[in-house]
Scaffold this motif. Structure first.
Motif, PDB file in Angstrom:
ATOM      1  N   GLN A 115      -2.043  -7.170  -4.411  1.00  0.00           N
ATOM      2  CA  GLN A 115      -2.850  -7.182  -3.195  1.00  0.00           C
ATOM      3  C   GLN A 115      -4.035  -8.134  -3.331  1.00  0.00           C
ATOM      4  O   GLN A 115      -4.396  -8.815  -2.375  1.00  0.00           O
ATOM      5  N   MET A 116      -4.633  -8.189  -4.501  1.00  0.00           N
ATOM      6  CA  MET A 116      -5.769  -9.099  -4.705  1.00  0.00           C
ATOM      7  C   MET A 116      -5.326 -10.554  -4.606  1.00  0.00           C
ATOM      8  O   MET A 116      -6.065 -11.389  -4.085  1.00  0.00           O
ATOM      9  N   SER A 140       0.818  -1.218   0.000  1.00  0.00           N
ATOM     10  CA  SER A 140       0.000   0.000   0.000  1.00  0.00           C
ATOM     11  C   SER A 140       0.848   1.264   0.000  1.00  0.00           C
ATOM     12  O   SER A 140       0.417   2.308  -0.490  1.00  0.00           O
ATOM     13  N   ARG A 194      -5.100 -11.073  -0.882  1.00  0.00           N
ATOM     14  CA  ARG A 194      -6.433 -11.100  -0.259  1.00  0.00           C
ATOM     15  C   ARG A 194      -7.163 -12.402  -0.573  1.00  0.00           C
ATOM     16  O   ARG A 194      -7.837 -12.973   0.283  1.00  0.00           O
ATOM     17  N   THR A 224      -0.753   1.904  -9.551  1.00  0.00           N
ATOM     18  CA  THR A 224      -1.972   1.487  -8.851  1.00  0.00           C
ATOM     19  C   THR A 224      -2.419   0.106  -9.316  1.00  0.00           C
ATOM     20  O   THR A 224      -2.792  -0.745  -8.503  1.00  0.00           O
ATOM     21  N   ALA A 225      -2.364  -0.136 -10.603  1.00  0.00           N
ATOM     22  CA  ALA A 225      -2.787  -1.426 -11.155  1.00  0.00           C
ATOM     23  C   ALA A 225      -1.883  -2.563 -10.691  1.00  0.00           C
ATOM     24  O   ALA A 225      -2.369  -3.655 -10.347  1.00  0.00           O
ATOM     25  N   GLU A 226      -0.587  -2.333 -10.656  1.00  0.00           N
ATOM     26  CA  GLU A 226       0.355  -3.363 -10.206  1.00  0.00           C
ATOM     27  C   GLU A 226       0.136  -3.684  -8.730  1.00  0.00           C
ATOM     28  O   GLU A 226       0.110  -4.854  -8.334  1.00  0.00           O
ATOM     29  N   CYS A 227      -0.036  -2.646  -7.949  1.00  0.00           N
ATOM     30  CA  CYS A 227      -0.280  -2.822  -6.521  1.00  0.00           C
ATOM     31  C   CYS A 227      -1.587  -3.581  -6.295  1.00  0.00           C
ATOM     32  O   CYS A 227      -1.635  -4.535  -5.520  1.00  0.00           O
ATOM     33  N   TYR A 228      -2.622  -3.182  -6.991  1.00  0.00           N
ATOM     34  CA  TYR A 228      -3.935  -3.818  -6.852  1.00  0.00           C
ATOM     35  C   TYR A 228      -3.859  -5.306  -7.200  1.00  0.00           C
ATOM     36  O   TYR A 228      -4.404  -6.144  -6.476  1.00  0.00           O
ATOM     37  N   GLU A 229      -3.185  -5.628  -8.285  1.00  0.00           N
ATOM     38  CA  GLU A 229      -3.085  -7.028  -8.716  1.00  0.00           C
ATOM     39  C   GLU A 229      -2.421  -7.902  -7.644  1.00  0.00           C
ATOM     40  O   GLU A 229      -2.924  -8.977  -7.308  1.00  0.00           O
TER      41      GLU A 229
END
Length: 77
Positions: A45-46, A31, A49, A38-43
């Motif tokens: 993190q998902m 984070s 999760r 943002t897209a790399e981080c989101y991928e």
């Protein structure tokens, strides 16, 4: 090795160890990583999760299986 490749390797390691605390720490670390889009981080993190959710779901299923086993015959043994 690029920064993204290093992050992916850390996520892979966390997933293989299957330690929830380590996954949560890595979620927080991602984070605050300014080098990731943002897209790399989101991928990434998902992915973490999803693994945490799956781990929690499996734990609940095992708990239910133990309960059913212990209540064999309608009473707790």
């Amino acid at each position: 090795m690029s920064h993204l490749a290093a992050v992916i390797a850390k996520v892979e390691e966390a997933l293989s160890v299957n330690n929830i605390r380590g996954m949560n720490e890595l979620l927080c670390e991602l984070s605050h990583d300014p080098q990731l889009s943002t897209a790399e981080c989101y991928e990434q993190q998902m992915r973490l999760r999803h693994a945490i959710f799956k781990h929690t779901e499996e734990k609940a299923e095992l708990k239910e299986q133990r309960r059913v086993f212990l209540e064999t015959g309608g009473r707790i043994l």
